[in-house]
Design an enzyme around this catalytic site. Structure first.
Site, short mmCIF file in Angstrom:
data_model
loop_
_atom_site.label_atom_id
_atom_site.label_comp_id
_atom_site.label_asym_id
_atom_site.label_seq_id
_atom_site.Cartn_x
_atom_site.Cartn_y
_atom_site.Cartn_z
N HIS A 20 -42.56 -13.18 -21.64
CA HIS A 20 -43.46 -12.04 -21.43
C HIS A 20 -42.93 -10.77 -22.08
O HIS A 20 -43.70 -10.03 -22.72
CB HIS A 20 -43.67 -11.83 -19.93
CG HIS A 20 -44.61 -10.72 -19.60
ND1 HIS A 20 -45.97 -10.79 -19.84
CD2 HIS A 20 -44.40 -9.48 -19.07
CE1 HIS A 20 -46.56 -9.67 -19.45
NE2 HIS A 20 -45.62 -8.85 -19.00
N ASP A 49 -40.52 -5.14 -12.18
CA ASP A 49 -41.70 -4.91 -13.01
C ASP A 49 -41.83 -3.43 -13.35
O ASP A 49 -42.03 -2.60 -12.46
CB ASP A 49 -42.95 -5.38 -12.25
CG ASP A 49 -44.19 -5.43 -13.11
OD1 ASP A 49 -44.14 -4.94 -14.25
OD2 ASP A 49 -45.23 -5.95 -12.64
#
Length: 466
Positions: free
Chosen positions: A374, A278
């Site tokens: 995403h 991330d």
């Protein structure tokens, strides 16, 4: 007789060692202490400089660490006699044991920008907000920010703040501690500064995926604390909370964590609680567009001129529905994100740092990165160039009544203007992100974070005294 003499000699040496250690640690409880010297005043540092033959601690060794080793050395001298005396002399003399790399790491408090924004997120974090107490006015708020800024500067340099007798992190270095301050929308009304509230501090719009708890959001004053040691982070938290005194009352607090420095074979992008890498595409300080995206420009006029060099922080507590996520196959998880779980490489090919190719097709003719992935929905290319600096902490607060983990992300996004950073990206995610089905936004806040301050100044001084 020789044996008795040897024991007496050892006892005399131990007593001398204990007295030396006691002297290094400062006056005994109840003894009259000298008034601390404020070295931050102009000319004070030079006036109080130690001579070359001083027994002051070696460079890089903080008073916090020296006091800890002095106390330990004194106890050791009393217990083990001459051997302890030799250790004590080395510990409190000119050659104290060096701090480890983690302990010695420090970030300057003073500067053009506040710390805790462009630096990598630390292993331990606390986010908290305060509301000014009834009757606390602009003058009281200024006094609070002055106290907090002075304490934060000391702690980030590894010094013991004036009046601190907690001993929480006595033998630790600064451990990359950062303390960052911001102001919420309501702060300006309560201090009579509504005319100086920035236009960018307008309330965030509502999003369909929100399930917000107002008691855990917003607030007059926001504080972010980060450090690579849990006790150092808690020490800062405890002192700031105590120093708020009757001026401000805690509204909410959240605690988070990241991977500890040195836990991997080399520096790597962090993983979140879903196991996904991330932050790969986060803006970097070396990017040509970083400054315009993250920092409020210096050349500003009007009500928000005091924000020059600052940034805006969007803070969200995002719970991850981990039980539902873990029931997905690896292939499905990767298609929801748009990256391989193992190494973070985009499904369009390459390695983690390979630019995402949103136009790439797979061998079967399907698009490599799904339309609701995403990374596709959040990409600047999908949002007219909108981007923000994400600097988050994971959290785990136990389990809910149904047994599901109360865990997720303490999301902190930095940008020069939320209307050009967080808002357009979140609107796009709200409408078409496949990951949204596995997330719950449970609290939210927006804060104006002023630029940094010079030595002798405090954060927010241009607003509160301008």
């Amino acid at each position: 007789m020789a044996e008795h003499k040897e024991l007496a000699d050892k006892k005399e040496l131990a007593d001398k060692t204990a007295k030396a250690a006691k002297g290094a640690a400062g006056p005994a409880r109840g003894a009259k202490a000298r008034k601390p010297v404020d070295d931050s005043r102009p000319g004070r540092a030079a006036k109080n400089a130690k001579p070359e033959n001083s027994t002051a601690p070696a460079p890089g060794v903080t008073r916090r660490r020296l006091l800890g080793t002095a106390g330990a050395a004194g106890a050791a001298g009393l217990v083990v006699g001459a051997a302890g005396g030799a250790f004590a002399a080395d510990a409190v003399g000119e050659r104290p044991a060096p701090l480890s790399g983690v302990g010695a790491a420090s970030v300057p408090f003073h500067g053009r920008h506040q710390a805790g924004i462009a630096e990598p997120a630390q292993a331990h974090g606390h986010l908290l907000a305060f509301d000014l107490a009834p009757g606390a006015d602009r003058k009281a708020a200024a006094a609070l920010m002055r106290r907090w800024s002075r304490t934060a500067a000391d702690l980030m340099a590894g010094r013991v703040p004036q009046g601190d007798d907690t001993g929480i992190a006595l033998d630790a270095g600064p451990c990359a501690l950062t303390v960052t301050f911001g102001f919420g929308r309501t702060f300006f009304d309560r201090t009579g500064l509504a005319d100086r509230r920035p236009a960018a501090l307008e309330p965030l719009p509502a999003f369909t995926g929100d399930a917000l708890d107002a008691r855990r959001g917003e607030g007059d004053v926001w504080v972010q604390i980060g450090a690579d040691d849990a006790l150092v982070a808690f020490h800062a938290l405890r002192l700031l909370q105590k120093q708020a005194s009757d001026t401000a009352r805690l509204r909410w607090q959240m605690n988070g964590f990241n991977r500890t420095p040195g836990a991997t074979d080399r520096p790597r992008t962090a993983r979140n609680l879903m196991g996904q890498i991330d932050g790969t595409n986060n803006p970097k300080p070396t990017d040509s567009t970083f400054a315009e995206r993250i920092w409020v420009p210096d050349a500003r006029e009007g009500a928000d001129s005091w924000m020059a060099g600052g940034s805006y922080a969007v803070v969200r507590r995002i719970r991850m529905l981990l039980d539902s996520w873990d029931n997905l196959s690896l292939e499905r998880q990767e298609r929801v994100i748009g990256r391989r779980k193992s190494d973070g490489a985009p499904l369009s090919g390459g390695t983690e740092t390979t630019p995402v190719d949103l136009n790439k097709f797979a061998a079967d003719g399907s698009i490599a990165i799904p339309g609701d992935a995403h990374i596709r929905v959040a990409a600047p290319e999908s949002n007219r160039g909108a981007a923000m600096l994400r600097r988050a902490f994971s959290y785990h607060d136990g389990f809910l009544d149904d047994g599901a983990p109360d865990a997720g992300l303490l999301f902190v996004a930095w940008q020069a203007d939320p209307a050009k950073g967080f808002v357009p990206v979140q609107r796009k995610l709200d409408r078409g992100d496949g990951l949204s089905r596995f997330l719950r936004h449970e609290s939210s806040g927006l804060y104006a974070v002023p630029g940094g301050c010079a030595p002798g100044e405090y954060v927010g001084q241009r607003l509160l005294e301008g």
